[in-house]
Design a protein around this motif. Structure first.
Motif, PDB file in Angstrom:
ATOM      1  N   GLY A  63       0.807  -1.218   0.000  1.00 40.46           N
ATOM      2  CA  GLY A  63       0.000   0.000   0.000  1.00 40.46           C
ATOM      3  C   GLY A  63       0.839   1.267   0.000  1.00 40.46           C
ATOM      4  O   GLY A  63       0.426   2.297  -0.530  1.00 40.46           O
ATOM      5  N   TYR A  64       2.020   1.208   0.586  1.00 39.81           N
ATOM      6  CA  TYR A  64       2.887   2.387   0.668  1.00 39.81           C
ATOM      7  C   TYR A  64       4.014   2.366  -0.351  1.00 39.81           C
ATOM      8  O   TYR A  64       4.469   3.419  -0.784  1.00 39.81           O
ATOM      9  CB  TYR A  64       3.501   2.495   2.077  1.00 39.81           C
ATOM     10  N   ALA A  65       4.477   1.193  -0.672  1.00 37.04           N
ATOM     11  CA  ALA A  65       5.657   1.076  -1.534  1.00 37.04           C
ATOM     12  C   ALA A  65       5.369   0.131  -2.689  1.00 37.04           C
ATOM     13  O   ALA A  65       6.148  -0.758  -2.981  1.00 37.04           O
ATOM     14  CB  ALA A  65       6.841   0.586  -0.722  1.00 37.04           C
ATOM     15  N   ALA A 114      11.287  -1.026   3.609  1.00 37.59           N
ATOM     16  CA  ALA A 114      10.268  -0.328   4.397  1.00 37.59           C
ATOM     17  C   ALA A 114      10.856   0.870   5.133  1.00 37.59           C
ATOM     18  O   ALA A 114      10.158   1.864   5.368  1.00 37.59           O
ATOM     19  CB  ALA A 114       9.623  -1.292   5.387  1.00 37.59           C
ATOM     20  N   GLU A 115      12.130   0.807   5.480  1.00 35.24           N
ATOM     21  CA  GLU A 115      12.763   1.918   6.196  1.00 35.24           C
ATOM     22  C   GLU A 115      12.820   3.187   5.357  1.00 35.24           C
ATOM     23  O   GLU A 115      12.955   4.286   5.903  1.00 35.24           O
ATOM     24  CB  GLU A 115      14.167   1.509   6.646  1.00 35.24           C
ATOM     25  N   ALA A 116      12.714   3.052   4.046  1.00 38.09           N
ATOM     26  CA  ALA A 116      12.764   4.224   3.165  1.00 38.09           C
ATOM     27  C   ALA A 116      11.424   4.966   3.115  1.00 38.09           C
ATOM     28  O   ALA A 116      11.334   6.003   2.471  1.00 38.09           O
ATOM     29  CB  ALA A 116      13.172   3.796   1.756  1.00 38.09           C
ATOM     30  N   LEU A 120       5.089   4.655   6.132  1.00 39.24           N
ATOM     31  CA  LEU A 120       4.900   3.237   6.434  1.00 39.24           C
ATOM     32  C   LEU A 120       5.395   2.939   7.838  1.00 39.24           C
ATOM     33  O   LEU A 120       4.759   2.199   8.592  1.00 39.24           O
ATOM     34  CB  LEU A 120       5.639   2.368   5.411  1.00 39.24           C
ATOM     35  N   GLN A 121       6.518   3.524   8.219  1.00 41.01           N
ATOM     36  CA  GLN A 121       7.078   3.303   9.551  1.00 41.01           C
ATOM     37  C   GLN A 121       6.125   3.810  10.632  1.00 41.01           C
ATOM     38  O   GLN A 121       6.126   3.300  11.752  1.00 41.01           O
ATOM     39  CB  GLN A 121       8.439   4.003   9.685  1.00 41.01           C
ATOM     40  N   ASP A 128       2.659  -3.087  14.172  1.00 37.91           N
ATOM     41  CA  ASP A 128       2.209  -4.302  14.858  1.00 37.91           C
ATOM     42  C   ASP A 128       2.718  -5.557  14.153  1.00 37.91           C
ATOM     43  O   ASP A 128       3.191  -6.493  14.803  1.00 37.91           O
ATOM     44  CB  ASP A 128       0.673  -4.344  14.930  1.00 37.91           C
ATOM     45  N   LEU A 129       2.602  -5.569  12.819  1.00 38.57           N
ATOM     46  CA  LEU A 129       3.084  -6.720  12.056  1.00 38.57           C
ATOM     47  C   LEU A 129       4.593  -6.889  12.206  1.00 38.57           C
ATOM     48  O   LEU A 129       5.097  -8.009  12.354  1.00 38.57           O
ATOM     49  CB  LEU A 129       2.709  -6.574  10.576  1.00 38.57           C
ATOM     50  N   GLN A 130       5.296  -5.781  12.196  1.00 39.84           N
ATOM     51  CA  GLN A 130       6.748  -5.828  12.346  1.00 39.84           C
ATOM     52  C   GLN A 130       7.126  -6.353  13.737  1.00 39.84           C
ATOM     53  O   GLN A 130       8.057  -7.141  13.876  1.00 39.84           O
ATOM     54  CB  GLN A 130       7.322  -4.434  12.111  1.00 39.84           C
TER      55      GLN A 130
END
Length: 192
Positions: A63-65, A114-116, A120-121, A128-130
């Motif tokens: 959804g974000y990337a 995801a860190e980019a 998203l972070q 929660d998933l992380q």
């Protein structure tokens, strides 16, 4: 008592002692083999939970990337490989370990991607998933360590005298360690 009777009693005691030792050695090897199977089953449970969590994680990242399709494809394909290996009754432990290591690498790439994305972070669902994934990875690491410890005990018992005699007679085989893939042993390259 005559010398013959005393020698007979000593022979009987020695034979009973050897039989007792053989039974004890056999039971010890069986117990270790069962602990190895249990250790693998515990790893399997954790890996199944991780595989079940991954589609949710991928969808959240997508959804974000969404344009990071290469990374998402790698994770999806690696998960499919793990599921296929787990469901294949002919798959060896080595094949399953290789599939799991590929999934671990793909998840590492997904985390790095995801860190980019700061949005998203900040997403609670992603966080929660992380957190669930991190907890599962810790459980998997512990289960792998337990499994490898038991494999060490079994393999040592199979190789050392005198239990190697019983192991050979009853065809006990060494178990395979859950080892890191060659690619996982190399330090990741960080580019700025």
């Amino acid at each position: 008592m005559s010398v013959g009777v005393i020698i007979g009693i000593i022979v009987v005691i020695v034979i009973v002692g050897l039989i007792g030792w053989a039974i004890s050695a056999y039971n010890g090897l069986v117990a270790l083999r069962n602990r190895v199977k249990n250790g693998w089953a515990q790893i399997d449970v954790q890996l199944k939970q991780r595989a079940d969590l991954i589609p949710n994680l991928v969808e959240t990242v997508k959804g974000y990337a969404g344009h990071e399709s290469n990374v998402l494809t790698q994770v999806t394909q690696a998960r499919a490989g793990v599921v296929a290996a787990a469901q294949n009754p002919n798959a060896t432990q080595a094949q399953r370990i290789t599939a799991e290591n590929q999934l671990s690498r793909a998840l590492f790439n997904l985390q790095a991607t995801a860190e980019a994305y700061p949005q998203l972070q900040a997403n609670q669902n992603f966080m929660d998933l992380q957190a669930q994934l991190k907890e599962l990875e810790n459980k998997i690491a512990y289960a792998r360590q337990f499994y490898n410890d038991v494999v060490l005990k079994l393999n040592t018992a199979i190789e050392t005298v005198p239990t190697n005699i019983i192991a050979g007679l009853f065809h006990f085989e060494q178990a395979q360690y859950f080892e890191a893939d060659v690619a996982d042993r190399q330090a990741p390259q960080v580019k700025f």
